[in-house]
Every structure is written in C-alpha cells, then in structure tokens.
Design an enzyme around this catalytic site. Structure first.
Site, PDB file in Angstrom:
ATOM      1  N   ASP B  61       0.806  -1.207   0.000  1.00 29.68           N
ATOM      2  CA  ASP B  61       0.000   0.000   0.000  1.00 29.68           C
ATOM      3  C   ASP B  61       0.848   1.270   0.000  1.00 29.68           C
ATOM      4  O   ASP B  61       2.049   1.203   0.228  1.00 29.68           O
ATOM      5  CB  ASP B  61      -0.829  -0.022   1.292  1.00 29.68           C
ATOM      6  N   TYR B 118       5.820 -10.094   7.169  1.00 24.19           N
ATOM      7  CA  TYR B 118       5.764  -8.643   7.312  1.00 24.19           C
ATOM      8  C   TYR B 118       6.304  -8.249   8.676  1.00 24.19           C
ATOM      9  O   TYR B 118       6.094  -8.966   9.662  1.00 24.19           O
ATOM     10  CB  TYR B 118       4.322  -8.130   7.209  1.00 24.19           C
TER      11      TYR B 118
END
Lengths: 300, 300
Positions: B61, B118
């Site tokens: 994003d 992540y």
C-alpha cells in the site's frame, strides 16, 4: 530575559541547511532547520521571531544532518525545560527533534564550543541500501576502495594545520584564521559501510567535505598520502582566489554523508564561575555518538 | 519469451504503493513503485511497457516499505541477470533497489508464494528518532505500552482463522476466502523500539495493519485479549458492509511502520520438476530478515 540551549537531531535531506535563507523577492523563504525551529518556538512561547534569535553551534549546509546540533535562543519569560521540549517536538516536523533543553547563563554562547565531532558515512556494498541513501554516500566502485590507505591518510590531518586548501573560503578569508586543530580522525566500521569520524576545535566552511573528498581520492588511488601532506603544508600559500578555485585533486564529498554528531562545551565554571542551570551538569552536552539511524540522544 | 524474478527493496514513503494507479484525466499517473520499475525496465530492455507485465508478490500500500518484495516480468530477448540488475539500479530512483535478479520458468507465478513475512516497527522512546520516522510508528505514550500483553495477544492470531474482521474487504469480498493461516507472530526487540513480525500463507487487504492496530489497542489497555479472540471467532458473521465499516475497537495502524520482509516460494521441483535457472537455487528467496535500515539483501 532567559537563555536556553537545546540539542537537536535532524535529517537534513529536505532542508536548505540550518541557517535562515533570505526569501527571494515575492517568494517564500526556503525551508531551513532554523526556520522550522523558530516557527515552533514562536508558537510555543508566544514570542516574535526577532526576540528569539536562534543561533546554532554549527551552521550545517544544505542536506547535512545532525545528531547533536546545539542551538541557543532567548525567552522573555522563564520556561520549564520539559514542557518546552514537548512543545517543540509537537510543533516541529518529524524530521527535526529536540532531545534536550536546558536553561543556560545569559553570557553563555553556543558558538564557543570547545570541540565538534562530525561523521561522514559511506555505503560500501555494491548495491546501496534504499533505506540509508539519504545519509550515506555511495562511492563509485566501493569494492575497490582501499580503506587502509584512507585510514592512514586521515591520520595526516591530525594536529594544527593551515587548512586553506581544504575549505571553501569566501572573500573575507583573511579576516578569520584558517589554522585549525584536528584532534582525531578515525575510520570506523559500519554495517555495510564505513564511517570517517573527525573531531576538532573548529572547522572551516566545507572543510570536512573537502577532507573526505581527499580521502576518497586516496582510497580510489588517484591521490597519494604525500599529496595530502603537501596540500596541508602548502595551506598558507593558497590564499589567492585563483588558487582556491583551482582543481585540488579531489571533489568536495556530497552533503548526504555528513552529520554533526556532537558539540562539547567547557563547564560553566570556565565561563566565569556561574552556577549551572537547574538540573544541568554544568556542561551542555550533545552526548550522541551513535550512527544515524541509531538510538536517540540524551533525554531532557 | 523469457520470464524474470527480481527481489526489490524500497522506502515506500514517496510512493502511492506498489501498483500502478490510473492517471486522473489530464494528469500524470501517481508515482508508484511499479511505475518506476517499469520505466527502468523499458529503458534497460528497449521493450514497451505492455510487454513487460510487471507483477508483484504483494501489492504494498501507499507508504508501505519492502526489504524482500519479489516482482516478475517478461522479456522478449534473454537478458543476463547481472547486467539487468546493474541497469535497473542505474535507472531506478535511489529509494528503490534491486538486490537480486534471476530467470524463472515461464509457468512460474510470483503470486503463488508459499509464505510471506511482514514486520511492523514501533518507536518506543519518548522522543521519536528523526532518522527513523519514515519507517517506524511512534505510538502515543509509548512508555505506557504493555509489550508483554501485546506479545500474548499476538499469539492468538496464530493458526487458521476467518480474518474478515481484520481486513478492509471490498465489494468482491465473497469471491475470495477470508480464511488465512498465520504461521507465527512474534514481538522482537529493536534498538529504541519493538518489531511485530508476522508470517503467514497469505494476508487479506490491510490485514497486517488491522492486526497491529488491535495489538496496539491491547498494549494501550483499551482492548483485552478476549476481544481479539472474540473478533477472530466472529469473523464469519462480519460479512455485511455495515458490520465491516463499524468501529471494531482499534484503528488501522499507519502505513509507515509496515515492511514486506520476505517472500518464500516452493522449490521449482514442486512446480513441475523444472530445472532451476542458471545459478539459481531452485527457490526465489528474498532472504532479507534484517531491520530497515540494516544490511542489504542477497546479491544477485
């Protein structure tokens, strides 16, 4: 009137150096660290910009960073150091932080540091790290750089020399002494790179970037240690503008690698036996030796 | 036709995420990582943008970073991996780097990762570091954050769950399964902060930032571990738009703290006994586990 010292850290990438730049006619002033600090101080204290008179220990250049910049400013009313620190950090952009604030005697002067330490960080992997490129210079062909030759040449700068050839001297060059003392010059390992760390009593304009450029030329093989020695010895004969502007055998190293790490002052006592400010140790210390990025500085 | 995989690292601060954004009428396309990679690849290979078809393992994003993003693209002519890597790094901006390039079988697909890791990095000092603010979230009152409670709550996510309540699901939510498997979720110490590191077989849109937001609410005391457990158990009943848009007890954690650390693929052999590309290990690995900023990734 009350006088305060603050220790600042900043990522200088977005700024036109520390010092306020006069606004070109009809335009806004360029963003400088001083501008942002003064804007925050005005809002925090309700004072006008003129009254603050923010001064810095070292007027870092465009793109140069700081881990231990020291600034001084005046306030008409007494401020608590801790609330002032919080207010500054709430009002300044996130790439400028105050890590310490302390009241100082009115006759204390931020410009009279006893020594300053600068770090120049190099990235030496074949592929530069995208998270570090703002603070590290990535020299051409880093795998060929002879670090041992650079460390040896760095030692030549230690001592008291005329650094005229290692500076950009303005038209008032004769007004100030080009003789400065380098106390230490070390090559330290960094993860994926190396740091050139230099401590001195004071530095001429762009002196650290000139010295770094010369050391990079030594590391790349285009310059020898004897060239450094000759340039240092020939300092006093380099006063004419033509000589100063001639190619010296190296490029001025780029701003991004440079960081003002620490500014050290003599204790108050040597400034006239003044009482230290409440909670102060008698010395305004930017005791921040770590790498950018690394841990944070002294708490207030 | 030849297919290539590349491992990318980027500081996502300046980009509108990975994926190409359609240009608003009469304007330029917003800068995305994909745009910059495609522009560099076009220049490096002489191909048109359409022919390249750059795809990523994870469409990070806006503002999200990567240390181990994997991308795939096609070239009409065979390219040497090492020259392609050098050309990419010469043509991409310094906040995007390619750290590995390798030819892959034509039927290999970058979207079919076996797991992804992540990291979400927090800055926990009272004063945030100006050199790290681009990559670390600085929560309010970090000194009060109960890290042990966060670590305990993170363990609740491990396993196979319906993560509907921990995602921003679009109108096509019913088309894809909201059931995902979290393999591990750990709280690791960082200098001056902490990292929440999560590994899973795949993640829903904004799932990691939702889970982080929930863990920060637990750390701040506004949410309990039982609330997490209930939200996980109630996943399958959260499919209506109204339920999805209701306040869930936490804020989506900000993008700056998030970094795609590693994408792991099954060996070629499991994709049909294909020969690994020359020099390849049979697995495209973004073997970069270090903190941003930290050491660099695998060399090509």
């Amino acid at each position: 009137l009350h006088s305060y010292a603050a220790v600042l850290q900043y990522d200088g990438t977005a700024y036109w150096g520390f010092q306020l730049q006069p606004a070109p006619q009809g335009r806004r002033a360029k963003p400088t660290v001083q501008l942002r600090v003064e804007q925050a101080l005005c809002r925090a204290t309700g004072q006008g910009r003129q009254a603050l008179r923010v001064q810095a220990a070292g007027r870092t250049d465009a793109g140069v960073h700081a881990r231990g910049q020291v600034v001084q400013f005046c306030c008409a009313r007494r401020q608590g150091a801790a609330p002032l620190l919080r207010a500054l950090n709430a009002l300044m952009p996130p790439d400028i932080r105050a890590v310490a604030v302390q009241e100082v005697p009115l006759d204390w002067n931020v410009r009279y540091a006893s020594r300053k330490t600068y770090a120049y960080d190099l990235h030496l992997d074949p592929v530069a790290d995208p998270f570090l490129h703002r603070w590290r210079c990535h020299p051409r062909r880093p795998e060929r750089l002879r670090l041992d030759a650079m460390a040896d040449a760095a030692a030549l700068f230690v001592g008291t020399h005329d650094f005229s050839r290692f500076a950009n001297l303005g038209p008032d060059a004769t007004r100030k002494s080009p003789v400065k003392t380098v106390l230490s010059y070390r090559l330290l390992p960094l993860e994926g790179g190396a740091r050139l760390e230099v401590t001195g009593t004071g530095f001429l304009y762009k002196q650290v970037r000139h010295m770094t450029g010369a050391l990079l030329a030594v590391g790349g093989g285009s310059l020898g240690a004897d060239d450094i020695a000759a340039a240092l010895a020939g300092g006093e004969r380099a006063r004419s503008a033509a000589q100063r502007n001639a190619f010296r055998g190296w490029q001025v190293a780029e701003a991004r690698g440079l960081c003002l790490q620490q500014v050290v002052y003599a204790p108050w006592s040597s400034l006239g036996d003044l009482e230290p400010a409440a909670g102060g140790s008698g010395v305004v210390l930017a005791a921040v030796e770590e790498a950018p990025p690394g841990p944070r500085g002294v708490a207030a």
